[in-house]
Scaffold this motif. Sequence first.
Motif, PDB file in Angstrom:
ATOM      1  N   GLY A   9       0.850  -1.242  -0.111  1.00 58.34           N
ATOM      2  CA  GLY A   9      -0.009  -0.094  -0.184  1.00 58.34           C
ATOM      3  C   GLY A   9       0.785   1.434   0.098  1.00 58.34           C
ATOM      4  O   GLY A   9       0.405   2.329   0.003  1.00 58.34           O
ATOM      5  N   TRP A  10       2.109   1.180   0.215  1.00 55.41           N
ATOM      6  CA  TRP A  10       2.913   2.513   0.302  1.00 55.41           C
ATOM      7  C   TRP A  10       4.209   2.351  -0.837  1.00 55.41           C
ATOM      8  O   TRP A  10       4.992   2.782  -0.623  1.00 55.41           O
ATOM      9  N   THR A  11       3.683   1.881  -1.954  1.00 52.23           N
ATOM     10  CA  THR A  11       4.517   1.996  -3.150  1.00 52.23           C
ATOM     11  C   THR A  11       4.432   2.975  -4.142  1.00 52.23           C
ATOM     12  O   THR A  11       3.228   3.422  -4.294  1.00 52.23           O
ATOM     13  N   ILE A  12       5.381   3.532  -4.626  1.00 50.42           N
ATOM     14  CA  ILE A  12       5.460   4.221  -5.971  1.00 50.42           C
ATOM     15  C   ILE A  12       5.840   3.392  -6.980  1.00 50.42           C
ATOM     16  O   ILE A  12       6.877   3.008  -7.117  1.00 50.42           O
ATOM     17  N   ILE A  13       4.844   3.244  -7.766  1.00 47.79           N
ATOM     18  CA  ILE A  13       5.170   2.323  -8.752  1.00 47.79           C
ATOM     19  C   ILE A  13       5.403   0.971  -8.117  1.00 47.79           C
ATOM     20  O   ILE A  13       4.737   0.374  -7.421  1.00 47.79           O
ATOM     21  N   THR A  14       6.736   0.345  -8.111  1.00 47.15           N
ATOM     22  CA  THR A  14       6.897  -0.892  -7.723  1.00 47.15           C
ATOM     23  C   THR A  14       7.895  -0.847  -6.186  1.00 47.15           C
ATOM     24  O   THR A  14       8.124  -1.678  -5.417  1.00 47.15           O
ATOM     25  N   ALA A  15       8.269   0.537  -6.064  1.00 46.78           N
ATOM     26  CA  ALA A  15       9.157   0.476  -5.199  1.00 46.78           C
ATOM     27  C   ALA A  15       8.623   0.902  -3.700  1.00 46.78           C
ATOM     28  O   ALA A  15       7.621   1.906  -3.565  1.00 46.78           O
ATOM     29  N   VAL A  16       8.925   0.362  -2.556  1.00 44.24           N
ATOM     30  CA  VAL A  16       8.579   0.944  -1.428  1.00 44.24           C
ATOM     31  C   VAL A  16       8.891   2.179  -0.990  1.00 44.24           C
ATOM     32  O   VAL A  16      10.095   2.399  -0.787  1.00 44.24           O
ATOM     33  N   ASN A  17       8.074   3.079  -0.489  1.00 41.21           N
ATOM     34  CA  ASN A  17       8.463   4.312   0.088  1.00 41.21           C
ATOM     35  C   ASN A  17       9.439   4.456   1.107  1.00 41.21           C
ATOM     36  O   ASN A  17       8.997   3.756   1.937  1.00 41.21           O
TER      37      ASN A  17
ATOM     38  N   ILE B  77       0.574   4.595  -2.877  1.00 43.77           N
ATOM     39  CA  ILE B  77       0.582   5.428  -1.915  1.00 43.77           C
ATOM     40  C   ILE B  77      -0.011   6.606  -1.894  1.00 43.77           C
ATOM     41  O   ILE B  77      -0.634   7.263  -1.041  1.00 43.77           O
ATOM     42  N   VAL B  78      -0.588   7.057  -3.068  1.00 42.00           N
ATOM     43  CA  VAL B  78      -1.568   8.091  -3.565  1.00 42.00           C
ATOM     44  C   VAL B  78      -2.709   7.682  -2.571  1.00 42.00           C
ATOM     45  O   VAL B  78      -3.379   8.868  -2.269  1.00 42.00           O
ATOM     46  N   ASP B  79      -3.382   6.659  -2.689  1.00 39.44           N
ATOM     47  CA  ASP B  79      -4.393   6.375  -1.830  1.00 39.44           C
ATOM     48  C   ASP B  79      -4.194   6.420  -0.218  1.00 39.44           C
ATOM     49  O   ASP B  79      -5.263   6.463   0.550  1.00 39.44           O
ATOM     50  N   ARG B  80      -3.205   6.446   0.239  1.00 43.41           N
ATOM     51  CA  ARG B  80      -2.757   6.212   1.523  1.00 43.41           C
ATOM     52  C   ARG B  80      -2.687   7.572   2.129  1.00 43.41           C
ATOM     53  O   ARG B  80      -2.710   7.941   3.265  1.00 43.41           O
ATOM     54  N   LEU B  81      -2.475   8.581   1.407  1.00 41.34           N
ATOM     55  CA  LEU B  81      -2.204  10.049   1.832  1.00 41.34           C
ATOM     56  C   LEU B  81      -3.202  11.059   1.182  1.00 41.34           C
ATOM     57  O   LEU B  81      -3.724  10.813   0.081  1.00 41.34           O
ATOM     58  N   ARG B  82      -3.149  11.975   1.883  1.00 38.87           N
ATOM     59  CA  ARG B  82      -4.214  13.097   1.688  1.00 38.87           C
ATOM     60  C   ARG B  82      -3.264  14.388   1.452  1.00 38.87           C
ATOM     61  O   ARG B  82      -2.906  15.110   2.188  1.00 38.87           O
ATOM     62  N   LEU B  83      -2.664  14.407   0.094  1.00 34.56           N
ATOM     63  CA  LEU B  83      -1.618  15.525  -0.164  1.00 34.56           C
ATOM     64  C   LEU B  83      -2.490  16.689  -0.967  1.00 34.56           C
ATOM     65  O   LEU B  83      -3.129  16.443  -1.842  1.00 34.56           O
ATOM     66  N   ARG B  84      -2.046  17.801  -0.526  1.00 29.90           N
ATOM     67  CA  ARG B  84      -2.465  19.055  -1.168  1.00 29.90           C
ATOM     68  C   ARG B  84      -1.626  19.971  -1.491  1.00 29.90           C
ATOM     69  O   ARG B  84      -0.975  20.667  -0.589  1.00 29.90           O
ATOM     70  N   LEU B  85      -1.056  19.833  -2.712  1.00 25.61           N
ATOM     71  CA  LEU B  85       0.280  20.529  -3.189  1.00 25.61           C
ATOM     72  C   LEU B  85      -0.284  22.269  -3.333  1.00 25.61           C
ATOM     73  O   LEU B  85      -1.203  22.597  -3.903  1.00 25.61           O
ATOM     74  N   ASP B  86       1.116  22.923  -3.006  1.00 24.59           N
ATOM     75  CA  ASP B  86       0.765  24.359  -3.321  1.00 24.59           C
ATOM     76  C   ASP B  86       0.865  24.565  -4.671  1.00 24.59           C
ATOM     77  O   ASP B  86       1.982  24.268  -5.489  1.00 24.59           O
ATOM     78  N   PRO B  87       0.010  25.429  -5.410  1.00 28.16           N
ATOM     79  CA  PRO B  87      -0.074  25.530  -6.844  1.00 28.16           C
ATOM     80  C   PRO B  87       1.288  26.037  -7.208  1.00 28.16           C
ATOM     81  O   PRO B  87       1.590  25.443  -8.462  1.00 28.16           O
ATOM     82  N   ALA B  88       2.061  26.755  -6.341  1.00 27.63           N
ATOM     83  CA  ALA B  88       3.313  27.280  -6.926  1.00 27.63           C
ATOM     84  C   ALA B  88       4.301  26.130  -7.200  1.00 27.63           C
ATOM     85  O   ALA B  88       5.407  26.548  -7.765  1.00 27.63           O
ATOM     86  N   THR B  89       4.313  25.110  -6.735  1.00 29.24           N
ATOM     87  CA  THR B  89       5.230  24.057  -6.640  1.00 29.24           C
ATOM     88  C   THR B  89       4.418  22.780  -7.408  1.00 29.24           C
ATOM     89  O   THR B  89       5.119  21.765  -7.554  1.00 29.24           O
TER      90      THR B  89
ATOM     91  N   ASP C  74       9.297  12.202   3.887  1.00 29.88           N
ATOM     92  CA  ASP C  74       9.764  11.692   2.488  1.00 29.88           C
ATOM     93  C   ASP C  74       8.725  11.140   1.703  1.00 29.88           C
ATOM     94  O   ASP C  74       8.761  10.120   0.854  1.00 29.88           O
ATOM     95  N   ALA C  75       7.502  11.928   1.809  1.00 32.11           N
ATOM     96  CA  ALA C  75       6.456  11.289   1.012  1.00 32.11           C
ATOM     97  C   ALA C  75       5.855  12.301  -0.164  1.00 32.11           C
ATOM     98  O   ALA C  75       5.009  12.171  -0.671  1.00 32.11           O
ATOM     99  N   LEU C  76       6.514  13.557  -0.268  1.00 31.17           N
ATOM    100  CA  LEU C  76       6.122  14.202  -1.321  1.00 31.17           C
ATOM    101  C   LEU C  76       6.565  13.774  -2.501  1.00 31.17           C
ATOM    102  O   LEU C  76       7.734  13.275  -2.652  1.00 31.17           O
ATOM    103  N   PRO C  77       6.088  14.404  -3.736  1.00 33.27           N
ATOM    104  CA  PRO C  77       6.934  14.346  -5.032  1.00 33.27           C
ATOM    105  C   PRO C  77       8.068  15.091  -4.899  1.00 33.27           C
ATOM    106  O   PRO C  77       8.501  15.756  -4.372  1.00 33.27           O
TER     107      PRO C  77
END
Lengths: 285, 285
Positions: A38-46, A163-175, A211-214
């Motif tokens: 549940g905490w993978t980015i593509i196949t890599a564990v975060n 991991i996208v489904d485990r987090l509720r990230l809201r990005l600053d539009p400037a970034t 270590d969870a942001l893009p």
Amino acid sequence: MSHAAAQASIGDSEFDRDTTITARADEPGVYDADLSAGWTIITAVNGGYLLALVGRALSAALPHPDPFTVSAHYLSASVPGPAVVRTEVVRIGRTLSTGQASLFQYDENGAETERIRVLASYGDLAALPDEVRTTARPPAMPAYEDCLGPEAGPAPIPGSSAIVDRLRLRLDPATAGWALGAPSGKGEMRAWFELADGRDADPLSLLLAVDALPPTAFDLGLRGWTPTVELTAHVRRRPAPGPLRVSITTRNLAGGFLEEDAEVWDTAGRLVAQSRQLARAPRTS
Amino acid sequence: MSHAAAQASIGDSEFDRDTTITARADEPGVYDADLSAGWTIITAVNGGYLLALVGRALSAALPHPDPFTVSAHYLSASVPGPAVVRTEVVRIGRTLSTGQASLFQYDENGAETERIRVLASYGDLAALPDEVRTTARPPAMPAYEDCLGPEAGPAPIPGSSAIVDRLRLRLDPATAGWALGAPSGKGEMRAWFELADGRDADPLSLLLAVDALPPTAFDLGLRGWTPTVELTAHVRRRPAPGPLRVSITTRNLAGGFLEEDAEVWDTAGRLVAQSRQLARAPRTS
């Protein structure tokens, strides 16, 4: 701000279940775990999820409960599945204790392969004086409602990332310009950060948050992997309930490596964690 | 700028002699050393000097020569005299290898007492591409001639500190007010840094440079010890000859702890090292 109806709590949440460690009865300081898909980015564990899991094992092994400073060197790529954390008590002091831990997985012959090695000093955040004398200011970023959730744009990272489904990230539009092909070039990433099931932050989840942001490399116009070589996080305070503000900056991309500096601020306006990692820069631009 | 007539060189200098390690013939990866009284602050051995000595042992033990990222947890106070560094090769890769090291000294019964434990990843700085894409700028500080050497004012730290004679530090006047009872309160320290015998900097001496300035706590108006809990340094490039610019900043003094962030710049205007440490704040103000 509105949250999902069913709020998970500390101790009863996706994050807690997926960082569960089980002490081996016959081997003191050794803990079995199962790395969740549940905490993978593509196949890599975060890497932050791994750090939190190892951090939980050290919290069990040491007399002090909270990670104060945790240094992790990443040795090989983890995959979902069984793992074992072997801890060692290095030193026990009155206010701080130091431990070491290694997370291993198994190769096709059943031999242990080391994934990550950690040195950490633990203390008791609740025992610290409330004194604050800081020149640090929270990151300048828009209100929660004015930042961009996943509904606002295309999938930030091509491919399926659990991991996208485990987090509720809201990005600053400037970034967030990189998601639309217009990165700022500054090497910055800022977001409001929560666990998707509404569990509040605690010292262990701060190890995930750093270590969870893009990656900031995206904001530099680079795509591809930014594998962590080493990450050190300082947890400075138990976070207040509510969404965290996470700000990550890269100043020096040089020689094929870059640093990522993260700050995590809580709803009370306190700097609750700082981290820095050295990572390999993506090879393609 | 003028230098002493007799210039020491890399390999033949006070720093090199005092970080000499001797491999034990019968114990692979174990090195004897003698902590010099020349790098003490009052009675304490400087943490950067210790890091450089342990870094030299890891450079001998690992197939890659240069420290890329070194994480050290400080366990007990070192004293001048015999020491032993025990290293372990954790992982050998193509471009990076990871090692662990512990420095021990002996108690009154001859038993080993651990002083510092280190996890580090080493590579080859000479093999890195010359590409630089950085937003970092050198610290704004006066020219070498306009900064303050030891002849300019009172001894910065009361008591006899041997390290003062091993370094040629020239402080930015803006961060030297504490020596005259007028600290800026900003938590900053900046200086030109050289070894006193004129030896040029190299990756190992950068590990000393990140922890050799007066503590930023002095600029916050605090006196007393600021013992390091953990320090992680990234070496990003082999430094060009000539004096280094070192800039250290503390943003968050809270709960009895503070971070110190250091940057080291060479005469070619390159960011050659970054470090962050977590330290205990002085108890008195």
